[in-house]
Design a protein around this motif. Structure first.
Motif, PDB file in Angstrom:
ATOM      1  N   GLU A   1      -9.910  -2.438 -14.939  1.00  0.00           N
ATOM      2  CA  GLU A   1     -10.428  -1.427 -15.843  1.00  0.00           C
ATOM      3  C   GLU A   1     -10.986  -2.060 -17.122  1.00  0.00           C
ATOM      4  OE1 GLU A   1     -11.068   2.747 -16.540  1.00  0.00           O
ATOM      5  OE2 GLU A   1     -10.448   1.594 -14.779  1.00  0.00           O
ATOM      6  N   VAL A   2     -10.315  -3.131 -17.577  1.00  0.00           N
ATOM      7  CA  VAL A   2     -10.795  -3.823 -18.778  1.00  0.00           C
ATOM      8  C   VAL A   2     -12.204  -4.369 -18.554  1.00  0.00           C
ATOM      9  CG1 VAL A   2     -10.447  -5.863 -20.221  1.00  0.00           C
ATOM     10  CG2 VAL A   2      -8.515  -4.393 -19.659  1.00  0.00           C
ATOM     11  N   ALA A   3     -12.446  -5.010 -17.421  1.00  0.00           N
ATOM     12  CA  ALA A   3     -13.771  -5.575 -17.136  1.00  0.00           C
ATOM     13  C   ALA A   3     -14.835  -4.487 -17.057  1.00  0.00           C
ATOM     14  CB  ALA A   3     -13.726  -6.370 -15.830  1.00  0.00           C
ATOM     15  N   ALA A   4     -14.511  -3.354 -16.424  1.00  0.00           N
ATOM     16  CA  ALA A   4     -15.480  -2.270 -16.291  1.00  0.00           C
ATOM     17  C   ALA A   4     -15.807  -1.655 -17.655  1.00  0.00           C
ATOM     18  CB  ALA A   4     -14.941  -1.204 -15.339  1.00  0.00           C
ATOM     19  N   ILE A   5     -14.778  -1.453 -18.484  1.00  0.00           N
ATOM     20  CA  ILE A   5     -15.007  -0.838 -19.796  1.00  0.00           C
ATOM     21  C   ILE A   5     -15.784  -1.780 -20.702  1.00  0.00           C
ATOM     22  CG2 ILE A   5     -13.864   0.048 -21.854  1.00  0.00           C
ATOM     23  CD1 ILE A   5     -11.604   1.031 -20.088  1.00  0.00           C
ATOM     24  N   GLU A   6     -15.484  -3.083 -20.629  1.00  0.00           N
ATOM     25  CA  GLU A   6     -16.231  -4.042 -21.444  1.00  0.00           C
ATOM     26  C   GLU A   6     -17.712  -4.059 -21.061  1.00  0.00           C
ATOM     27  OE1 GLU A   6     -14.154  -7.679 -20.877  1.00  0.00           O
ATOM     28  OE2 GLU A   6     -12.760  -7.337 -22.553  1.00  0.00           O
ATOM     29  N   ALA A   7     -18.016  -3.930 -19.765  1.00  0.00           N
ATOM     30  CA  ALA A   7     -19.418  -3.852 -19.335  1.00  0.00           C
ATOM     31  C   ALA A   7     -20.079  -2.594 -19.881  1.00  0.00           C
ATOM     32  CB  ALA A   7     -19.502  -3.897 -17.816  1.00  0.00           C
ATOM     33  N   SER A   8     -19.326  -1.477 -19.883  1.00  0.00           N
ATOM     34  CA  SER A   8     -19.877  -0.231 -20.415  1.00  0.00           C
ATOM     35  C   SER A   8     -20.112  -0.330 -21.920  1.00  0.00           C
ATOM     36  CB  SER A   8     -18.943   0.935 -20.104  1.00  0.00           C
ATOM     37  OG  SER A   8     -18.814   1.130 -18.707  1.00  0.00           O
ATOM     38  N   ILE A   9     -19.202  -0.984 -22.632  1.00  0.00           N
ATOM     39  CA  ILE A   9     -19.361  -1.134 -24.089  1.00  0.00           C
ATOM     40  C   ILE A   9     -20.579  -1.992 -24.410  1.00  0.00           C
ATOM     41  CG2 ILE A   9     -18.307  -2.127 -26.152  1.00  0.00           C
ATOM     42  CD1 ILE A   9     -15.597  -1.283 -25.066  1.00  0.00           C
ATOM     43  N   ALA A  10     -20.756  -3.090 -23.657  1.00  0.00           N
ATOM     44  CA  ALA A  10     -21.918  -3.951 -23.891  1.00  0.00           C
ATOM     45  C   ALA A  10     -23.221  -3.194 -23.638  1.00  0.00           C
ATOM     46  CB  ALA A  10     -21.835  -5.195 -23.005  1.00  0.00           C
ATOM     47  N   ALA A  11     -23.247  -2.381 -22.564  1.00  0.00           N
ATOM     48  CA  ALA A  11     -24.444  -1.593 -22.275  1.00  0.00           C
ATOM     49  C   ALA A  11     -24.672  -0.531 -23.343  1.00  0.00           C
ATOM     50  CB  ALA A  11     -24.316  -0.942 -20.897  1.00  0.00           C
ATOM     51  N   ALA A  12     -23.570   0.069 -23.824  1.00  0.00           N
ATOM     52  CA  ALA A  12     -23.707   1.081 -24.877  1.00  0.00           C
ATOM     53  C   ALA A  12     -24.268   0.470 -26.159  1.00  0.00           C
ATOM     54  CB  ALA A  12     -22.358   1.735 -25.150  1.00  0.00           C
ATOM     55  N   GLU A  13     -23.842  -0.730 -26.498  1.00  0.00           N
ATOM     56  CA  GLU A  13     -24.364  -1.390 -27.694  1.00  0.00           C
ATOM     57  C   GLU A  13     -25.852  -1.707 -27.553  1.00  0.00           C
ATOM     58  OE1 GLU A  13     -21.796  -4.707 -28.127  1.00  0.00           O
ATOM     59  OE2 GLU A  13     -20.184  -3.564 -29.129  1.00  0.00           O
ATOM     60  N   GLN A  14     -26.283  -2.079 -26.334  1.00  0.00           N
ATOM     61  CA  GLN A  14     -27.712  -2.308 -26.105  1.00  0.00           C
ATOM     62  C   GLN A  14     -28.510  -1.018 -26.252  1.00  0.00           C
ATOM     63  OE1 GLN A  14     -28.045  -4.149 -22.260  1.00  0.00           O
ATOM     64  NE2 GLN A  14     -27.176  -6.096 -22.937  1.00  0.00           N
TER      65      GLN A  14
END
Length: 242
Positions: free
Chosen positions: A187-200
């Motif tokens: 879940e940590v890896a998936a959420i971190e990917a979502s956060i990076a995409a959200a920042e972009q």
């Protein structure tokens, strides 16, 4: 001699100077009595006839690279810059192009769509409207990211939805902290990917908002008119009093 304008000078042919041609062009235009749209006198230069030639040659079907060699241009882009393109020519050539293409394709591929096919086509664009903007996926293609719009690269973000995305990013940070505390590494890896995409996406929204800033003009007021109306009303009331 390869000159379109030449004359005999003594024993040899010589090119007519540009100034001489320009002078006689003015004489010819003055004698013709032709005027422009605003009744202004027409003015031509010898170079204008190169543009007229290129425009007429290309519209008549002469290949652009052949016209470039005739004009002595090094690149075709220079020749295309000489051509005058009119809206009617664009429409006619566009229709003729598709007519030629359709004549080479099987007739079954050029049929009119059915009512159901047309409704499905229109419904596709309605389904592309999402909370954060517009989905740019092609017609007839499924959502390969399983509607995870934050991480989708084909999402066109809407700058007006920036507060919504900031709230979603804040929620993701809370979920990331919880996942780390519980040891949910997947879940940590998936959420971190979502956060990076959200920042972009946030950076893209801020960039779009900076390019097209909204200017609040306020509500118009007319203090001079209001003062004049009040003065006239008081004068009228004074006349009516005994």
């Amino acid at each position: 001699m390869p000159f379109p304008f030449q004359r005999l000078c003594g024993p040899e042919d010589r090119a007519i100077p540009r100034n001489y041609v320009y002078t006689w062009l003015n004489y010819a235009l003055a004698a013709s009595g032709l005027t422009g749209p605003g009744n202004e006198p027409l003015r031509y230069t010898p170079h204008d006839f190169r543009r007229i030639f290129v425009t007429d040659a290309l519209s008549s079907g002469l290949p652009a690279h052949i016209a470039a060699r005739i004009c002595g241009h090094q690149t075709v882009d220079t020749t295309l810059g000489y051509a005058a393109i009119y809206p009617e020519d664009v429409i006619n050539h566009h229709r003729a192009f598709f007519a030629r293409r359709r004549s080479l394709r099987p007739s079954s591929e050029c049929r009119e769509p059915t009512a159901q096919e047309w409704q499905d086509f229109l419904a596709h664009f309605e389904l592309r409207k999402v909370a954060l903007g517009v989905c740019a996926r092609d017609f007839g293609t499924p959502c390969v990211h399983e509607h995870a719009c934050i991480r989708c690269p084909v999402l066109r973000p809407d700058p007006e939805q920036l507060p919504r995305l900031e709230e979603m990013r804040a929620n993701l940070l809370v979920r990331l902290q919880e996942a780390k505390e519980q040891g949910w590494l997947g879940e940590v890896a998936a959420i971190e990917a979502s956060i990076a995409a959200a920042e972009q996406k946030l950076a893209a929204m801020r960039d779009l908002a900076a390019r097209h800033p909204a200017v609040h003009l306020g509500m118009p007021d007319f203090p001079g008119v209001v003062a004049r109306i009040d003065t006239e009303q008081r004068n009228e009331d004074a006349k009516q009093q005994p």
